[in-house]
Structures are given as structure tokens and as C-alpha cells.
Design an enzyme around this catalytic site. Structure first.
Site, PDB file in Angstrom:
ATOM      1  N   PHE A 176       0.675  -1.269  -0.030  1.00  0.00           N
ATOM      2  CA  PHE A 176       0.056   0.121  -0.013  1.00  0.00           C
ATOM      3  C   PHE A 176       0.671   1.167   0.015  1.00  0.00           C
ATOM      4  CE2 PHE A 176       0.759   0.101   4.586  1.00  0.00           C
ATOM      5  CZ  PHE A 176       0.942   1.139   4.663  1.00  0.00           C
TER       6      PHE A 176
ATOM      7  N   LYS B  78      -1.009  -7.154  -9.290  1.00  0.00           N
ATOM      8  CA  LYS B  78      -1.715  -7.161  -8.397  1.00  0.00           C
ATOM      9  C   LYS B  78      -1.526  -6.115  -7.405  1.00  0.00           C
ATOM     10  CE  LYS B  78      -2.788  -8.458  -4.490  1.00  0.00           C
ATOM     11  NZ  LYS B  78      -3.394  -7.498  -3.626  1.00  0.00           N
TER      12      LYS B  78
ATOM     13  N   GLU C  74      -4.956  -3.991  -2.109  1.00  0.00           N
ATOM     14  CA  GLU C  74      -6.431  -3.682  -2.234  1.00  0.00           C
ATOM     15  C   GLU C  74      -6.798  -2.272  -1.386  1.00  0.00           C
ATOM     16  OE1 GLU C  74      -4.872  -5.888  -0.640  1.00  0.00           O
ATOM     17  OE2 GLU C  74      -5.516  -6.392   1.274  1.00  0.00           O
TER      18      GLU C  74
ATOM     19  N   CYS D  43       9.698   1.410   3.761  1.00  0.00           N
ATOM     20  CA  CYS D  43      10.531   0.567   4.264  1.00  0.00           C
ATOM     21  C   CYS D  43      11.976   0.916   4.249  1.00  0.00           C
ATOM     22  CB  CYS D  43      10.366  -0.695   3.062  1.00  0.00           C
ATOM     23  SG  CYS D  43      11.205  -0.054   1.620  1.00  0.00           S
TER      24      CYS D  43
END
Ligand code: NAD
Length: 489
Positions: A154, A178, A181, A286
Site C-alpha cells: 500500500f 496485483k 487492495e 521500508c
């Protein structure tokens, strides 16, 4: 029943160049800035993935047969479209992820740099050639793998897809993306711009969903390689599942990056770098320097860090975190550290932004006298929180850094060349910063950590990714078959 109009159209999968309706259950997409519902995203099934994989398979023969110098032309055009639509792309990132406009824009600028690098591939992937015996030549050339997949997190809805899309596609692969979401909007716009740039249908396909679709990607027999970026827990699961299905996999995980601050560090530069490293993108990077190790007498620098952190204001130069749950988790970390004896120098709990009372904000937080056994020193907090530990020597600081299971980044702030060199040699991380708080290697250098921050042999970007997205074909040729000179006929 009242029908709510969504700010953005309901997200659809994207297969063979078209949006595809799905009967799958949907998940709400919330804007973390306002806590409002802005769209919905389908939780696709394995059947939807298969449809996308078939489209990618159909597109592969002609795409991979196109000379690379032609494939890059599409990406040159795409780069100009990213520049043209910079504001719209940055606004989307801001809306779905919650970062500030400047941070969102920086993400798109990085996407442009990644696209530029992919355009240089023809210069980088020239093959090798040698006359291996009299009249016999061998050559090695890089060939694409086929259908590949890219699974994204995300925290960088625009940049992380660009870690993989330009390189993998320019090198001749076709792809299933992908997205997370939680942030599915940017990917739609990326696909639209690639189509406008001339990308043939089926070369990039998008399948939305969560766990079920990730597992289906790892299991699908026609997918040759899987790249993953996300938390370490899921990176491990994906790496094990994809490789046990005999696919290539590179899976990037979470991080706990240590910033070592020595007493001879430049105070102002160090303070502003440390504060920016821990709080940029609301600490949801990160590469965030979430942990500082102060070596010796650094109270003056700590005071300046707090001063800098006070200037970071939620809703102004500090964005929101991704969700209500994330806000609660981050605040719980602060509360626990305080209860365990750490000293909260600046407290970002209960931040409220006027006009955005429902947004998920956490203020910049600085906690001193954290000890290595505390949970805040060990786990990825992923919020704008700096945990400061204290040691007497650089070796003790390095021992703390070395003991953490991750290995994305480590940095040292010092004016001493030999101390800097010592950290370069002894820090146990893939990306090292010397007087740099967020040491992201820019192209053509590759991005990737060590230890539990990355599973798999190659890095995900830069030159290292060429190895990941291609395989070598070796051809041995005798041009004059009548020749009797031979070795290994
Ligand atoms: P996440 O692991 O929750 O999700 C990443 C992806 O995995 C998403 O697409 C999600 O749909 C999918 N997923 C979630 N649960 C799953 C499950 N049980 N099985 C299979 N798939 C699943 O990560 P996130 O919260 O989206 O992103 C934040 C994390 O990503 C942090 O840990 C951060 O450090 C890490 N990250 C690492 C890097 C890096 O370069 N190392 C870069 C960006 C983010």
C-alpha cells in the site's frame, strides 16, 4: 435504500486492454485523509486471474518478438505522459494513500526515473559472443521468461508498480499486476497511460484482490516469475509458495532501519535528516529510519531532532497513516514503550487535523532511552515514530543493528571517514547511508535489502533486475559446415 455516489468509479480488473466487470465481492476503499469511502475494489477469484493470464499468454509471442529498440519507444512516450499527468497521478496517490502532495509527486518523479532506466535496456542487455573454436561461434542472449506477476504493497501505489512494470515489459515479458487492495486507484491510471503510449493489449493486466489472488498467482502454472513487495510475514509465505511451484521469486519484506549518530556528526544536518527519515510518508517507508542509536554524548543532537520534529505538522507537512487500524497500532507501540520506561520527548498520539477529524493522523513522535529488549525496538512500527537507543561505543551500536532480523538499510552520521568506513564494512544491511537518512540507491543501482528484508537472489530494480526478468539462451554455430575443423560436433 440510499445509493452513495463514489468519488472514483468502482475499480475493475483490467484484462487485454479493457476494464472487466466482475461479480466478486468488493471491499471498500477509504481515503485515509478523510476517512471517507471513495471507491470499491473487487476481491477477485482464481478464475479472474486465469482470464488475465490467458490474455498475457496471447500477447506474449508478438510482444517478445518485437525488437527491444521498438519496445522502448512505447516507454519513451509513456515517460512523457507521466510528466504530462504528473498532478493527476500525484493527486490519486495522495487521495488513496494519504501522503502529502510533495511526497506523492516525488513518487511519480521516481516512477519517471524508473521508466528512463528501462529505456536504457538496449544499451545494457547486449549479449556476448566468442569464436570458441576455429569456425565455431557461441553467443549468449537474454530472453524474456513469459508471463510474470508483480504484487504490490500500500505504501507506494505509483512507485512500487514502476519498480517492476517498465523493466519486465521492456525485456519482453507480459505481466499480471496485483495492486494493494488498500490503494487500487493508481494502477488503473498507469494502465490507461501505457495504453495511450501504445502498449499492446494483454501485455499488462491488472487483477485486484487480496490473499486468495496472491495464492492463485503463486500456484498458476503459466506464471513464470513472481515479484512481491510487502511485509516480511507475507513475503516469506509468497517466496516459499512460488518457489515450491518452481517459479522464480524475489520477495521484499519489512524493515527496521538503524541510524547511528556519532558525537562528531554535523548537528543541524543530522537532525533534519533523522527527523525527515523517520517521518517522511508518515513513517510508512521500508527505508524509514525508525530507530536511532546515539553513540556517546549526543544530547545536543537529540534536542535538535526534537526541535525539527516539532516543525512536522499533521495535515500540513505530515500526511496520514493508511488506516484506523494502523493509527491504533502505532499509538499502542508508543504507549507500551512509555510504560516500559522509555521517555516520550515528543508525543504524536491523538493528533487531530481541523477539517479532517475523521482522517487517520499520527503526529511526529520521538522516544528516548528505548532499550533493545522493548517491542518498539524490535518490530516495524510503520508510523512517524523515532525510537532512540543509547550506547557508549560504535561497536555496541553495530551490535544492536546486526542483531535485528531485518537488513534493508542502515546509516551513520559522522564527520569521520574512518567511522563511516567502519559502518560500511560492519552494518548488516543491503543499503547503507553515510550522512544520508534514506539511502535509496538511484538508478542504475539496484534496490534490495538483506536478511528478512528480502528473499531471493536478485534485487528488484536496476541492473540486478535484468537477471531476474530474463533467461540466457546460448547458441553455438558452425557457419561453414563443410569445415572439418571441429570440437564437440
Ligand atoms: P502486506 O504484506 O500486508 O501486503 C502486501 C501485498 O500482499 C498486498 O498486495 C496484499 O494484498 C497481499 N497480502 C496481504 N495479506 C496476504 C496474505 N495473507 N497472503 C497473501 N497475500 C497477502 O504489506 P502492506 O501492509 O501492504 O505494506 C507494508 C509493508 O511492506 C511494510 O512491512 C513495508 O516495510 C513493506 N515494504 C517493503 C519494501 C521493501 O522494499 N523491502 C517496500 C515497500 C514496502
Amino acid at each position: 435504500m440510499e445509493v452513495q455516489t463514489l468519488k472514483y468509479p468502482a475499480i475493475r480488473n483490467y484484462v487485454a486492454g479493457q476494464g472487466v466487470d466482475s461479480s466478486a465481492a468488493t471491499l471498500d476503499v477509504m481515503s485515509p485523509l478523510s476517512g471517507q469511502l471513495i471507491s470499491t475494489v473487487p476481491l477477485s477469484s482464481a478464475a479472474a486471474l486465469d482470464e488475465a493470464v490467458q490474455a498475457a499468454k496471447v500477447a506474449f509471442p508478438s510482444w517478445s518478438a518485437m525488437p527491444i529498440k521498438e519496445r522502448v519507444q512505447i516507454f519513451y512516450r509513456y515517460k512523457t505522459l507521466l510528466e504530462r499527468d504528473m498532478k493527476a497521478l500525484a493527486d490519486l496517490v495522495r487521495e488513496e494513500n494519504g501522503k502529502t502532495y510533495d511526497e506523492a509527486r516525488a513518487e511519480v518523479e521516481k516512477a519517471i526515473e524508473l521508466t528512463e532506466f528501462a529505456c536504457s535496456m538496449p544499451q545494457l542487455i547486449q549479449g556476448e559472443f566468442l569464436e570458441v573454436s576455429k569456425g565455431v561461434e557461441a553467443r549468449a542472449e537474454r530472453k524474456p521468461l513469459g508471463v510474470v506477476a508483480s504484487i504490490a504493497p500500500f505504501n507506494f501505489p505509483n512507485m512500487v508498480p514502476h519498480w517492476t512494470i517498465p523493466n519486465a515489459l521492456v525485456l519482453g515479458n507480459t505481466m499480471i499486476l496485483k495492486p494493494s487492495e488498500q490503494v487500487p486507484l493508481s494502477a488503473v491510471k498507469i494502465a490507461e497511460l501505457l495504453k495511450e503510449a501504445g502498449l499492446p493489449d494483454g501485455v499488462l493486466n491488472i487483477v485486484n484482490g487480496d490473499r486468495e489472488i496472491v495464492e492463485a498467482i503463486c500456484d498458476h502454472p503459466a506464471i513464470q516469475a513472481v515479484s512481491f513487495v510487502g511485509s516480511t510475514k507475507i513475503a516469506k509465505v509468497v517466496y516459499i509458495r512460488a518457489t515450491s511451484n518452481l517459479k522464480r521469486c524475489v520477495a521484499l519484506g519489512g524493515a527496521k532501519n538503524h541510524l547511528m549518530v556519532l558525537p562528531d556528526a554535523h548537528p543541524e544536518m543530522t537532525a533534519s535528516n533523522v527527523a525527515a527519515s523517520m517521518s517522511g510518508c508518515a513513517g510508512q517507508r521500508c527505508m524509514a529510519g525508525s530507530t536511532m542509536v546515539g553513540v556517546g554524548a549526543v544530547d545536543g543532537i537529540v534536542a535538535k531532532i526534537v526541535e525539527e520534529a516539532r516543525k512536522i505538522i499533521p495535515g500540513q507537512n505530515l500526511g496520514s497513516v493508511i488506516s484506523k487500524e494502523a493509527k491504533a497500532r502505532i499509538e499502542q507501540h508508543i504507549t507500551e514503550a512509555e510504560a516500559a520506561g522509555a521517555k516520550v520527548l515528543l508525543d504524536g498520539r491523538n493528533a487531530v487535523v481541523p477539517g479532517h477529524e475523521e482522517g487517520y493522523y499520527v503526529g511526529a513522535t520521538v522516544i528516548d532511552y528505548v532499550t533493545p529488549d522493548m517491542r518498539i525496538a524490535q518490530e516495524e512500527v510503520f508510523g512517524p515514530v523515532l525510537a532512540i537507543m543509547r550506547t557508549n561505543t560504535l561497536d555496541e551500536a553495530l551490535a544492536i543493528e546486526n542483531a535485528n532480523p531485518y537488513g534493508n538499510a542502515a546509516a551513520v552520521f559522522t564527520a569521520s571517514g574512518s567511522s563511516a568506513r567502519y559502518v560500511m564494512d560492519h552494518a548488516n544491511a543491503g543499503m547503507i547511508g553515510i550522512n544520508i537518512g534514506v539511502p535509496v540507491p538511484r538508478e542504475p543501482f539496484s534496490f534490495g535489502g538483506w536478511n528478512e528484508s528480502k528473499f531471493g537472489a536478485c534485487d528488484i530494480t536496476g541492473k540486478s533486475s535484468i537477471e531476474f526478468w530474463t533467461q540466457l539462451k546460448k547458441t553455438t554455430t558452425k557457419w561453414n559446415p563443410e569445415s572439418r575443423v571441429n570440437w564437440m560436433s
